[in-house]
Design a protein around this motif. Structure first.
Motif, PDB file in Angstrom:
ATOM      1  N   GLN B 381       0.844  -1.199   0.000  1.00 38.48           N
ATOM      2  CA  GLN B 381       0.000   0.000   0.000  1.00 38.48           C
ATOM      3  C   GLN B 381       0.879   1.247   0.000  1.00 38.48           C
ATOM      4  O   GLN B 381       2.037   1.164   0.363  1.00 38.48           O
ATOM      5  CB  GLN B 381      -0.891  -0.020   1.239  1.00 38.48           C
ATOM      6  CG  GLN B 381      -2.018  -1.029   1.168  1.00 38.48           C
ATOM      7  CD  GLN B 381      -3.061  -0.652   0.132  1.00 38.48           C
ATOM      8  OE1 GLN B 381      -3.330   0.521  -0.092  1.00 38.48           O
ATOM      9  NE2 GLN B 381      -3.610  -1.642  -0.547  1.00 38.48           N
ATOM     10  N   PRO B 382       0.382   2.413  -0.354  1.00 39.40           N
ATOM     11  CA  PRO B 382      -0.938   2.640  -0.937  1.00 39.40           C
ATOM     12  C   PRO B 382      -0.955   2.379  -2.439  1.00 39.40           C
ATOM     13  O   PRO B 382       0.097   2.349  -3.081  1.00 39.40           O
ATOM     14  CB  PRO B 382      -1.168   4.134  -0.670  1.00 39.40           C
ATOM     15  CG  PRO B 382       0.203   4.722  -0.694  1.00 39.40           C
ATOM     16  CD  PRO B 382       1.121   3.670  -0.158  1.00 39.40           C
ATOM     17  N   PHE B 383      -2.157   2.206  -2.973  1.00 42.21           N
ATOM     18  CA  PHE B 383      -2.326   2.055  -4.412  1.00 42.21           C
ATOM     19  C   PHE B 383      -3.102   3.259  -4.932  1.00 42.21           C
ATOM     20  O   PHE B 383      -4.120   3.637  -4.355  1.00 42.21           O
ATOM     21  CB  PHE B 383      -3.096   0.756  -4.703  1.00 42.21           C
ATOM     22  CG  PHE B 383      -3.371   0.552  -6.164  1.00 42.21           C
ATOM     23  CD1 PHE B 383      -2.335   0.195  -7.018  1.00 42.21           C
ATOM     24  CD2 PHE B 383      -4.640   0.733  -6.678  1.00 42.21           C
ATOM     25  CE1 PHE B 383      -2.584   0.018  -8.365  1.00 42.21           C
ATOM     26  CE2 PHE B 383      -4.883   0.566  -8.035  1.00 42.21           C
ATOM     27  CZ  PHE B 383      -3.849   0.198  -8.878  1.00 42.21           C
ATOM     28  N   TYR B 384      -2.563   3.879  -5.970  1.00 40.09           N
ATOM     29  CA  TYR B 384      -3.170   5.119  -6.459  1.00 40.09           C
ATOM     30  C   TYR B 384      -4.203   4.808  -7.542  1.00 40.09           C
ATOM     31  O   TYR B 384      -3.874   4.702  -8.725  1.00 40.09           O
ATOM     32  CB  TYR B 384      -2.102   6.083  -6.970  1.00 40.09           C
ATOM     33  CG  TYR B 384      -1.278   6.650  -5.831  1.00 40.09           C
ATOM     34  CD1 TYR B 384      -1.650   7.850  -5.236  1.00 40.09           C
ATOM     35  CD2 TYR B 384      -0.182   5.974  -5.333  1.00 40.09           C
ATOM     36  CE1 TYR B 384      -0.929   8.359  -4.175  1.00 40.09           C
ATOM     37  CE2 TYR B 384       0.548   6.477  -4.279  1.00 40.09           C
ATOM     38  CZ  TYR B 384       0.165   7.675  -3.698  1.00 40.09           C
ATOM     39  OH  TYR B 384       0.875   8.177  -2.646  1.00 40.09           O
ATOM     40  N   ARG B 386      -6.822   6.518  -8.778  1.00 40.48           N
ATOM     41  CA  ARG B 386      -7.119   7.525  -9.814  1.00 40.48           C
ATOM     42  C   ARG B 386      -6.070   7.518 -10.912  1.00 40.48           C
ATOM     43  O   ARG B 386      -6.395   7.621 -12.098  1.00 40.48           O
ATOM     44  CB  ARG B 386      -7.182   8.921  -9.181  1.00 40.48           C
ATOM     45  CG  ARG B 386      -8.464   9.216  -8.455  1.00 40.48           C
ATOM     46  CD  ARG B 386      -8.358  10.549  -7.716  1.00 40.48           C
ATOM     47  NE  ARG B 386      -8.161  11.681  -8.609  1.00 40.48           N
ATOM     48  CZ  ARG B 386      -9.163  12.312  -9.221  1.00 40.48           C
ATOM     49  NH1 ARG B 386     -10.392  11.924  -9.032  1.00 40.48           N
ATOM     50  NH2 ARG B 386      -8.925  13.334 -10.005  1.00 40.48           N
ATOM     51  N   SER B 480       5.437  13.249   0.682  1.00 41.69           N
ATOM     52  CA  SER B 480       5.203  11.911   1.237  1.00 41.69           C
ATOM     53  C   SER B 480       4.622  10.939   0.213  1.00 41.69           C
ATOM     54  O   SER B 480       3.822  10.085   0.558  1.00 41.69           O
ATOM     55  CB  SER B 480       4.268  11.974   2.448  1.00 41.69           C
ATOM     56  OG  SER B 480       4.693  12.946   3.355  1.00 41.69           O
ATOM     57  N   THR B 481       4.969  11.109  -1.043  1.00 43.18           N
ATOM     58  CA  THR B 481       4.436  10.226  -2.067  1.00 43.18           C
ATOM     59  C   THR B 481       5.597   9.548  -2.784  1.00 43.18           C
ATOM     60  O   THR B 481       6.488  10.236  -3.289  1.00 43.18           O
ATOM     61  CB  THR B 481       3.607  11.034  -3.093  1.00 43.18           C
ATOM     62  OG1 THR B 481       2.597  11.721  -2.381  1.00 43.18           O
ATOM     63  CG2 THR B 481       2.994  10.132  -4.136  1.00 43.18           C
ATOM     64  N   TYR B 486       3.404   6.144  -7.230  1.00 40.03           N
ATOM     65  CA  TYR B 486       2.491   7.119  -7.824  1.00 40.03           C
ATOM     66  C   TYR B 486       2.583   7.113  -9.354  1.00 40.03           C
ATOM     67  O   TYR B 486       1.592   7.284 -10.045  1.00 40.03           O
ATOM     68  CB  TYR B 486       2.821   8.514  -7.295  1.00 40.03           C
ATOM     69  CG  TYR B 486       1.865   9.600  -7.738  1.00 40.03           C
ATOM     70  CD1 TYR B 486       0.605   9.723  -7.167  1.00 40.03           C
ATOM     71  CD2 TYR B 486       2.227  10.497  -8.748  1.00 40.03           C
ATOM     72  CE1 TYR B 486      -0.267  10.711  -7.565  1.00 40.03           C
ATOM     73  CE2 TYR B 486       1.353  11.488  -9.153  1.00 40.03           C
ATOM     74  CZ  TYR B 486       0.103  11.590  -8.553  1.00 40.03           C
ATOM     75  OH  TYR B 486      -0.764  12.576  -8.961  1.00 40.03           O
TER      76      TYR B 486
END
Lengths: 246, 603
Positions: B381-384, B386, B480-481, B486
């Motif tokens: 995680q996380p999964f983007y 959008r 923080s990405t 991303y």
């Protein structure tokens, strides 16, 4: 708040930082000056964790983050990049609230928050739905500033905040930075070679040259110093200890 | 009056240039390397440009800026050191002409600045800079096709007219360049004085402009005024200077040389308190002088000594514009090529092979690490979502038109080929079957894969490279990405999932193209054409097609992301990343196609 000791970084054969020692107290505004190509950007990227230094120690708020641990601190940082570095594919408001997009708050709330932050940097709500490419350089800078302060960071980095702006806009951005960091009580580190920024923003000034801190002192002491490096830099003279072929 | 200064006579430089120019019937350039032999490259170049010089030479690209600023955009500013690593922007921005000295530089120049002017330097025996026979033979045809501004070499012993090396180098230069149609240049100051045979199409004097040997008729250019702190008397046998570098053989008298400088600047003459220094050595070699020892005069001198390093013996008569110049602080600029033993050619060849091999392995290793990192971030995680949705739309939906057109026309052409080819052995009837198998097994996946490499890989690479160049990737990190999560994961996953669908569409439209040509042009029955296709295709054919599609999609997106993330700086970094990504994706797709075909259909 932030203490650097003996930071060195070498790229290939080019020793950019050769042992930098610096300290900033909480709530203080430090401005790092120095000629083009003297490693100012590398220094700031070491602190924020984009670059890992070869040697030395970085302590932020009591934690040694030299080689790891930045991830947990990143939410306390904000950074304004030299060319703003806005995400072209996202509208302005998503840029401003980028950090919170996945926080579970509704998009409507975030959009309102973005409008609020944009207002703080002097932009109207109509800007929120535009894309960065539709804005002028000065407006992009403001959006970048809004993004840097959006999550109420404790430490804000400004990389050449006035680069590419005319003197009037540069003055406006300088004043904004000063006001906002003061009202947020944030610790600020700014790198610049624009002396107007130094006078507008700085509590403390550090001059970096040849990979080390040549001079460090209060803003008041800057104009009294007889340090040859600082004098040459302030007066913009071609003769002095700093070579002009860099 | 405790420091020295020099006076530079610009009119004398101009006069020397004109005098040298008159000795030849060809164009005369001006060498202003090493900051104009220590006299200020910008000032000298400006004066000579006004006098009519249209070509200037500097040693290294960094020196080009001052000269370009001084002479404006018109004249050619050439760089002896050629196109060194890291010089691309300087050369491009300032419009400099690098004199390429090696195969490596030629490759770099053509790669980084295609169409940008350049010259070539050949080595005719001096072993300083330039290509030797083998390298020149390898690149001559390609390089000459790009019309270099000059093909040049340099004489080692031109200061000595009778030296056999001159004729030898002239002969070698002829052998290396006779028959080419681009301008040639061999002569510097010494070469001009050797006569017409050495002039070719361009002469490029340096030291002679500044009043130095071997141009004995030059006007003096530089006058050096040094205060005399103390006059010493020496007896025979006394020693002078660091490391006792000079020993007096007889007691000091009038008109004897200044001892301390003797070893480097000779001969030296002293008259009536003026130290007159005749220059036989290159101006770039002026030593740092922190004290002169003068045993020339027995009586104390009140006037400052005056050292004139150019030919001629007076310190007056210079009527020209004068420029004060802090001579003693000029750095020596040296840039000689490294000498290597006689085995150097073999070593150089091995080194090139080694470097290329290592470079290849490095790239493979980095791509492998990048792939592993992609999977790692895919799994955590996380999964983007959008970003993933946008990538699906961009890669899948928006690629449909190009995929459809490619497949339609290829399917039609395939039907025609099989029909006319099959007619040679009365097998025209197999058109539906062969079109189906050709499209589904091979052409559908490969063509769609290549079109995706062109359309999607390039746009991913250019987008991510631009983000890297404009610090947007850094900005992601500070917000923080993780850029892999991303940017890379959504694109690679979307391409892998959507490509089977695209290939399926391509297969169907390709068969449709064959069907249209078959029924409308070749007279096949519509119903039996379709029936033949359906009957003939096996499940394995279709599955292989879709699996190939997924693999090709993975490769296309991964290469775009990898090369984008690895982009260098500036606009050229974006261009190089895009090119590298598309080439790598296309090649890897074709390699993967062979491997998958072998895996699915080998018996």
């Amino acid at each position: 708040m932030i203490t650097l000791s003996g930071i060195t970084k070498t790229f290939g054969y080019n020793a950019v930082l050769r042992g930098v020692d610096l300290h900033v107290d909480k709530g203080q505004s430090l401005v790092v000056i120095g000629g083009s190509g003297t490693g100012k950007s590398v220094l700031i990227k070491c602190i924020i964790g984009l670059i890992t230094p070869d040697a030395g120690q970085i302590i932020i708020d009591g934690q040694d983050v030299t080689r790891s641990g930045h991830d947990k601190l990143l939410h306390r940082f904000g950074m304004l990049f030299q060319a703003s570095a806005l995400f072209d594919s996202l509208p302005v408001w998503e840029n401003v609230c980028f950090r919170m997009l996945r926080s579970g708050q509704s998009r409507g709330d975030l959009r309102d928050l973005a409008a609020e932050k944009l207002r703080r940097v002097g932009l109207g709500p109509d800007v929120a739905d535009k894309f960065p490419a539709e804005l002028s350089g000065g407006m992009q800078k403001r959006v970048g500033l809004a993004r840097a302060i959006a999550a109420d960071p404790e430490i804000i980095f400004f990389d050449e905040p006035t680069a590419g702006l005319d003197p009037i806009l540069a003055g406006v951005i300088n004043d904004l930075i000063r006001e906002i960091t003061t009202e947020m009580g944030a610790t600020a580190i700014t790198i610049t070679h624009d002396m107007s920024s130094v006078h507008a923003i700085a509590d403390q000034v550090a001059m970096i040259h040849d990979g080390v801190v040549q001079w460090h002192g209060n803003i008041g002491a800057l104009d009294q110093t007889d340090d040859a490096h600082v004098l040459q830099f302030i007066t913009g003279s071609a003769t002095g200890p700093i070579p002009t072929l860099r | 009056m405790s420091t020295g200064h020099i006076t530079i006579d610009l009119d004398a430089i101009i006069a020397n240039w004109r005098a040298l120019d008159k000795m030849t019937s060809v164009e005369t350039a001006a060498v202003v390397k090493a900051d104009g032999y220590g006299l200020g490259a910008a000032t000298v170049a400006k004066a000579l440009a006004k006098a009519g010089a249209r070509r200037f030479f500097v040693a290294v690209a960094e020196e080009g800026g001052a000269v370009r600023n001084a002479v404006g955009p018109g004249p050619e500013v050439s760089v002896f050191a050629g196109h060194m690593r890291g010089d691309t922007d300087t050369i491009g921005d300032l419009g400099l002409t690098p004199i390429l000295n090696s195969l490596e530089q030629v490759t770099r120049h053509f790669d980084a600045l295609p169409g940008h002017p350049f010259g070539i330097q050949l080595d005719t025996g001096m072993n300083r800079l330039g290509m030797e026979w083998d390298e020149w033979a390898a690149v001559a045809e390609i390089a000459l096709a790009q019309r270099p501004t000059v093909v040049m070499s340099h004489l080692a012993c031109a200061d000595e007219p009778d030296h056999p090396m001159n004729a030898y180098q002239l002969d070698v230069f002829h052998k290396m360049t006779d028959g080419i149609t681009v301008p040639r240049s061999l002569a510097a100051t010494g070469g001009i004085l050797l006569g017409k045979d050495y002039h070719f199409d361009l002469c490029r004097p340096g030291i002679g402009l500044y009043g130095g040997l071997p141009f004995t008729k030059a006007r003096p250019v530089v006058q050096m005024d040094l205060p005399v702190v103390q006059i010493r008397h020496l007896d025979a046998g006394e020693v002078v200077g660091y490391a006792n570098s000079w020993q007096a053989t007889r007691p000091s008298r009038d008109r004897d040389p200044i001892s301390g400088l003797r070893r480097r600047l000779d001969p030296v003459d002293v008259r009536q308190g003026h130290a007159i220094l005749r220059q036989r050595t290159r101006a770039t070699y002026w030593p740092r002088v922190d004290g002169l020892t003068d045993r020339g005069c027995d009586r104390p001198q009140r006037r400052p000594a005056c050292v004139d390093p150019a030919w001629g013996s007076t310190n007056s008569g210079s009527t020209g514009r004068r420029v004060r110049h802090n001579w003693l602080r000029n750095p020596d600029v040296t840039w000689w090529a490294l000498y290597t033993p006689d085995t150097r050619r073999m070593k150089r060849l091995l080194a090139m092979i080694g470097a290329a091999t290592l470079g290849g392995f490095t790239t493979v290793g980095r791509i492998a690490l990048f792939t592993a990192s992609t999977f790692r971030h895919l799994a955590t995680q996380p999964f983007y979502g959008r970003e993933f949705g946008q990538a699906l739309f961009q890669i899948g939906f928006l690629s449909l038109p190009v995929v459809g057109l490619t497949a339609l026309f290829t399917g039609g052409a395939l039907a025609l080929q099989i029909y006319s080819g099959g007619a040679r052995f009365s097998a025209e009837a197999v058109v539906p079957q062969i079109v189906a198998i050709g499209m589904v097994r091979e052409l559908g996946p490969v063509l769609v894969g290549l079109m995706i490499a062109a359309r999607v890989t390039s746009s991913i690479a250019a987008e991510i490279a631009t983000m890297k160049v404009t610090e947007q990737i850094d900005a992601l990190v500070t917000l923080s990405t993780h850029p892999m999560k991303y940017l890379t994961v959504p694109r690679v996953l979307a391409a892998t999932l959507v490509m089977p669908a695209l290939v399926g569409v391509g297969d169907i439209i390709g068969i449709l193209g064959g069907y249209i040509v078959g029924t409308e042009r070749l007279g096949f029955n519509a119903a039996s054409y379709l029936q033949n296709t359906v009957d003939f295709l096996e499940q394995r054919d279709v599955i292989s097609s879709l699996v190939k599609g997924a693999v090709f999609g993975f490769i296309a997106a991964l290469m775009g992301c990898y090369y984008g993330m690895a982009a260098g700086r500036g606009a050229s970094g974006v261009g190089a990343a895009t090119k590298g990504a598309v080439v790598a994706a296309a090649v890897l797709i074709l390699v993967a196609n062979l491997i998958l075909t072998e895996a699915f259909f080998s018996i």
